[in-house]
Design an enzyme around this catalytic site. Structure first.
Site, short mmCIF file in Angstrom:
data_model
loop_
_atom_site.label_atom_id
_atom_site.label_comp_id
_atom_site.label_asym_id
_atom_site.label_seq_id
_atom_site.Cartn_x
_atom_site.Cartn_y
_atom_site.Cartn_z
CE LYS A 140 -3.63 2.45 2.53
NZ LYS A 140 -4.65 2.37 3.59
CG HIS A 292 7.08 -12.90 -32.90
ND1 HIS A 292 7.29 -12.10 -31.80
CD2 HIS A 292 8.20 -12.78 -33.67
CE1 HIS A 292 8.47 -11.52 -31.88
NE2 HIS A 292 9.05 -11.93 -33.01
#
Length: 530
Positions: A140, A292
């Site tokens: 946080k 790819h």
């Protein structure tokens, strides 16, 4: 504002200590001060390095059988404090709270304890309270604190420790914070799943919505999605590009075992997903080379060496640095041939001992052994502010599925090639065209905005490597809107075609084939892949 933070004060409380010694020594040499509890404190001091006890900081010992160690304002104030805010500075001064800028925590092994078959009481004691609170607090306050939430991040922490001032910037800390909350979510999910299962055993009727047991279509779709997040998050070297963080959440070891090489990357996993999906459609010995997420070479043969050589022939240029996938065992002869080129990854179901020795001569080469695994029938993609869910394309056409709609019928060899080419085009990015002969890819056009462009790309690719298209077959992932593609293919040497059909101008394509002695079969199934 991008806040650059050096590391000066660290709170370390970990279950997994392997590899931590180098990090501790490096940080110590940079002047970092350590605070810790229990076993981690003993570990750090055993290295001959000074460490402060958290209980000396808080004034409270570890109590309740170790359930409460770090839950104290002196600890959490030091993690959550914002020294750039006047009110926080005043509070910290008033209560004598100093800031931490590094928190290293990994959680009690809850999932492993459940898997071990331990009793209910033992499992409950492995629900981490302090550790998960430390992680959430540090994540946080990522503006000021670096949060290391998993032992998988030790390598990255060591790289930070080796920097001149152990500096991190805000964006880097944000990436670690995101991964911390992924870990937190996964951990809580495992706990809730376990407790719900135990609740079901008692016969007590938990609310269906709380139990995640409603039978709505949404729940049926999202249950597999939830199961993906039951696995341990693994930090990747980076995402699709070096400036992007990447994390894998799941149980990859169920799919394959890594026998050798460097850690897998985000793009490696995408290629492996594409390669495994492709190779699983073949029963005969087949070898595929991917780049790819698309096959730049693939062939089926009677033995693995011949399959490899034929696959490589299709595009030896793109094969450089590629991902190799086969459904056959790699023997010594095949390994000698494969070892002649540079590639990143090879995946096979088995390796002969001598073959493995040959392939392991390259230090970073990734060698994977495939396992038998039943994948989920659905796939998910994050999009906009939500998630798309669909059934996977699991339809693989066989000869009985082909509807020959021309006067000329494909001969037996052409039928085999049509089935082969259709499998390959199914796993190619749309718009896609595949040209093949003798169960060997000759050229493919992929990811094009028009089918004609995809065809021309496939023809050019085959011609560039001197591959003869005479009497080859053509497969298309979707129907031809006009007869022009079949005409272009015919002039290049194509004599048989497979496509879904369904265009309002199908008759024009059929008429051209009949006039030019071309056989064509419809499948009725489109295979778009985006």
């Amino acid at each position: 504002m991008n806040i650059i933070k050096p590391l000066r004060k660290a709170l370390i409380s970990v279950y997994y200590k392997e590899g931590l010694d180098t990090i501790i020594n490096t940080l110590h040499n940079k002047g970092v001060e350590f605070y810790s509890t229990g076993g981690t404190y003993d570990y750090i001091t055993s290295l001959g390095i000074e460490c402060n006890k958290v209980e000396d900081l808080t004034g409270y010992p570890s109590i309740l059988g170790g359930r409460v160690k770090t839950l104290h304002p002196k600890v959490f104030g030091g993690i959550l404090g914002r020294p750039d805010l006047e009110q926080d500075k005043a509070d910290m001064l008033a209560y004598n709270i100093d800031t931490f800028d590094l928190v290293v925590v990994n959680l009690y092994p809850f999932e492993q304890t459940v898997s071990s078959g331990a009793g209910f009481a033992d499992v409950i004691e492995k629900i981490d309270i302090g550790g998960i609170s430390l992680i959430r607090a540090a994540a946080k306050n990522y503006n000021h604190v670096l949060c290391i939430s998993s032992a998988d991040q030790y390598d990255k922490l060591l790289e930070i420790a080796n920097r001149p001032d152990c500096n991190t910037d805000k964006n880097e800390r944000l990436g670690f914070a995101a991964q911390a909350f992924i870990r937190s979510s996964s951990y809580d999910s495992a706990i809730s799943k376990y407790l719900i299962s135990k609740n079901a055993e008692t016969g007590y009727a938990l609310s269906p919505s709380l139990a995640g047991n409603t039978q709505s279509p949404l729940t049926l779709h999202t249950q597999p999605l939830r199961s993906l997040f039951d696995g341990t998050p693994v930090s990747l070297r980076y995402g699709e590009n070096p400036h992007q963080n990447g994390t894998f959440i799941g149980n990859i070891e169920e799919v394959f075992a890594q026998l050798h090489g460097k850690e897998l990357s985000y793009n490696n996993l995408l290629d492996l997903e594409a390669g495994i999906s492709l190779i699983n459609d073949f029963e005969e010995t087949t070898f595929a080379i991917l780049k790819h997420n698309n096959a730049c070479g693939i062939a089926s043969r009677d033995n693995v060496t011949d399959a490899w050589n034929a696959a490589l022939e299709a595009d030896p240029v793109s094969a450089y640095g590629g991902v190799l996938v086969t459904n056959a065992s790699i023997d010594e002869h095949a390994a000698v041939e494969i070892n002649k080129i540079f590639f990143e990854i090879i995946l096979a179901p088995h390796y002969e001992k001598k073959a493995l020795e040959i392939l392991q001569t390259k230090k970073n080469r990734i060698i994977l052994q495939a396992k038998s695994f039943d994948f989920q029938d659905q796939q998910f993609r994050s999009i906009l502010n939500g998630v798309l869910v669909q059934d996977k394309d699991l339809k693989t056409e066989k000869m009985d599925d082909l509807n020959v709609i021309t006067l000329k019928e494909p001969d037996a060899g052409q039928m085999e090639d049509l089935i082969f080419a259709n499998k390959v085009v199914k796993h190619s990015k749309s718009n896609a065209i595949v040209l093949a002969i003798n169960r060997q890819l000759l050229g493919s056009g992929i990811g094009q905005t028009s089918r004609v462009d995809a065809l021309r790309q496939a023809i050019e690719k085959a011609n560039s490597f001197g591959l003869n298209l005479k009497n080859a077959v053509m497969a298309s992932d979707a129907f031809f809107p006009f007869a022009d593609s079949v005409e272009i293919a015919h002039k290049a040497g194509i004599t048989s075609v497979i496509q879904p059909g369904g265009s309002v101008r199908d008759n024009e394509t059929i008429e051209y084939c009949n006039k030019n002695n071309i056989s064509m079969a419809f499948t009725g199934i489109r295979h778009f892949k985006h």
